[in-house]
Design an enzyme around this catalytic site. Structure first.
Site, PDB file in Angstrom:
ATOM      1  N   HIS A  74       1.147  -1.339  -0.209  1.00  0.00           N
ATOM      2  CA  HIS A  74      -0.047   0.097   0.138  1.00  0.00           C
ATOM      3  C   HIS A  74       1.009   1.141  -0.043  1.00  0.00           C
ATOM      4  O   HIS A  74       2.044   1.199   0.284  1.00  0.00           O
ATOM      5  CB  HIS A  74      -0.661   0.138   1.235  1.00  0.00           C
ATOM      6  CG  HIS A  74      -1.734  -1.266   1.808  1.00  0.00           C
ATOM      7  ND1 HIS A  74      -3.033  -1.062   1.655  1.00  0.00           N
ATOM      8  CD2 HIS A  74      -1.297  -2.343   2.178  1.00  0.00           C
ATOM      9  CE1 HIS A  74      -3.517  -2.383   2.111  1.00  0.00           C
ATOM     10  NE2 HIS A  74      -2.446  -3.157   2.174  1.00  0.00           N
ATOM     11  N   TYR A  75       0.323   2.522  -0.287  1.00  0.00           N
ATOM     12  CA  TYR A  75       0.782   3.749   0.046  1.00  0.00           C
ATOM     13  C   TYR A  75      -0.114   4.451   1.092  1.00  0.00           C
ATOM     14  O   TYR A  75      -1.256   4.106   1.308  1.00  0.00           O
ATOM     15  CB  TYR A  75       1.288   4.752  -1.016  1.00  0.00           C
ATOM     16  CG  TYR A  75      -0.002   5.143  -1.900  1.00  0.00           C
ATOM     17  CD1 TYR A  75      -1.338   5.506  -1.417  1.00  0.00           C
ATOM     18  CD2 TYR A  75       0.253   5.271  -3.263  1.00  0.00           C
ATOM     19  CE1 TYR A  75      -2.276   6.180  -2.138  1.00  0.00           C
ATOM     20  CE2 TYR A  75      -0.755   5.916  -4.141  1.00  0.00           C
ATOM     21  CZ  TYR A  75      -2.121   6.449  -3.388  1.00  0.00           C
ATOM     22  OH  TYR A  75      -2.952   7.100  -4.040  1.00  0.00           O
ATOM     23  N   THR A  76       0.682   5.133   2.008  1.00  0.00           N
ATOM     24  CA  THR A  76      -0.272   5.934   2.975  1.00  0.00           C
ATOM     25  C   THR A  76      -1.243   6.661   2.536  1.00  0.00           C
ATOM     26  O   THR A  76      -2.338   6.824   3.363  1.00  0.00           O
ATOM     27  CB  THR A  76       0.775   6.381   4.217  1.00  0.00           C
ATOM     28  OG1 THR A  76       1.699   7.172   3.457  1.00  0.00           O
ATOM     29  CG2 THR A  76       1.436   5.308   4.795  1.00  0.00           C
ATOM     30  N   GLU A 130       2.667  -0.935   4.497  1.00  0.00           N
ATOM     31  CA  GLU A 130       2.325   0.505   4.199  1.00  0.00           C
ATOM     32  C   GLU A 130       3.752   1.144   3.665  1.00  0.00           C
ATOM     33  O   GLU A 130       4.774   1.365   4.377  1.00  0.00           O
ATOM     34  CB  GLU A 130       1.778   1.182   5.122  1.00  0.00           C
ATOM     35  CG  GLU A 130       0.317   0.799   5.488  1.00  0.00           C
ATOM     36  CD  GLU A 130      -0.695   1.560   4.396  1.00  0.00           C
ATOM     37  OE1 GLU A 130      -0.488   2.295   3.885  1.00  0.00           O
ATOM     38  OE2 GLU A 130      -1.954   1.232   4.720  1.00  0.00           O
ATOM     39  N   HIS A 154      -2.499  -2.703  -3.248  1.00  0.00           N
ATOM     40  CA  HIS A 154      -4.045  -2.711  -2.744  1.00  0.00           C
ATOM     41  C   HIS A 154      -4.872  -2.582  -4.048  1.00  0.00           C
ATOM     42  O   HIS A 154      -6.113  -3.045  -3.825  1.00  0.00           O
ATOM     43  CB  HIS A 154      -4.181  -1.436  -1.928  1.00  0.00           C
ATOM     44  CG  HIS A 154      -5.334  -1.567  -0.801  1.00  0.00           C
ATOM     45  ND1 HIS A 154      -5.490  -0.325  -0.101  1.00  0.00           N
ATOM     46  CD2 HIS A 154      -6.378  -2.225  -0.754  1.00  0.00           C
ATOM     47  CE1 HIS A 154      -6.454  -0.711   0.656  1.00  0.00           C
ATOM     48  NE2 HIS A 154      -6.941  -1.819   0.339  1.00  0.00           N
ATOM     49  N   ASP A 164      -3.518   2.567  -4.955  1.00  0.00           N
ATOM     50  CA  ASP A 164      -2.081   2.500  -4.411  1.00  0.00           C
ATOM     51  C   ASP A 164      -1.612   0.899  -4.590  1.00  0.00           C
ATOM     52  O   ASP A 164      -2.532   0.180  -4.664  1.00  0.00           O
ATOM     53  CB  ASP A 164      -2.250   2.732  -2.936  1.00  0.00           C
ATOM     54  CG  ASP A 164      -3.189   2.027  -1.948  1.00  0.00           C
ATOM     55  OD1 ASP A 164      -4.293   1.996  -2.365  1.00  0.00           O
ATOM     56  OD2 ASP A 164      -2.841   1.557  -0.980  1.00  0.00           O
TER      57      ASP A 164
END
Length: 213
Positions: free
Chosen positions: A28-30, A93, A135, A145
């Site tokens: 994921h990215y935040t 993340e 994700h 993401d």
């Protein structure tokens, strides 16, 4: 793991389903303005979200949830016929502002830490390359993401995840829906799913259309 881990426990976890092995890794990215904001959110009981690990842009690694239990990172999602993604996955993340706050490339230090962590996770769990996903791959109608700037090929070159080679080109000639479904995607919203596939494998051309696939 030959790197320092900072423990920042999150209260947001629960037991894994007893009959489910960990066979997925989800990146994921935040999508938040800073690493501190992301850590606070992932460790706030009221948000009901978390991940097992977070890696900041300097490559610093935080562990928030023990791998023995499920973190709440996947949300409503699907992969290879399964919807219990939290129970069968490790969630990582990466600190990045995301598409909402100024999406930018993932720095080398961050990617190198991810590669070290992912190799370690894969050594401990039966995670096949096809189950190393973003994700957006498992929730294409909801998520973007880690996005088109994430270097999936670099990961695959390090033995993490899947990347097509010339030998797979004949496989690409089949019906698009059949191809996406065979990879593991849900195909209810074919345009969203095509966009997710393109973010992962054709990042220079995200059209949501089967042009030249």
């Amino acid at each position: 793991l030959g790197m320092k881990i900072i423990y920042r426990p999150s209260p947001n976890f629960e037991a894994r389903l007893s009959d489910t092995a960990v066979d997925m890794l989800v990146v994921h990215y935040t999508g938040m303005t800073s690493s501190n904001a992301a850590l606070e959110r992932l460790c706030d009981k009221s948000t009901i979200v978390s991940a097992h690990y977070l890696i900041d842009e300097e490559g610093v690694l935080y562990q928030l949830v023990d791998e023995a239990v499920q973190a709440w990172h996947a949300g409503k999602s699907f992969w290879r016929g399964n919807t219990n993604i939290n129970s069968r996955s490790i969630g990582i993340e990466l600190v990045n502002p995301g598409h909402e706050f100024g999406y930018r490339p993932f720095p080398n230090k961050q990617m190198e830490s991810l590669i070290s962590l992912a190799q370690d996770v894969i050594a401990r769990h039966p995670i096949p390359p096809r189950n190393v996903v973003g994700h957006s791959d498992i929730a294409p109608a909801r998520k973007q993401d880690p996005g088109e700037l994430f270097d999936w090929k670099w990961l695959a070159d390090q033995g993490i995840g899947l990347w097509p080679n010339a030998a797979s080109s004949k496989y690409m000639q089949c019906n698009v829906e059949v191809l996406l479904s065979a990879l593991g995607y849900e195909v209810d919203n074919i345009s969203a799913t095509l966009s997710a596939f393109q973010r992962h494998y054709l990042p220079s051309r995200i059209t949501g259309q089967a042009d030249g696939l």
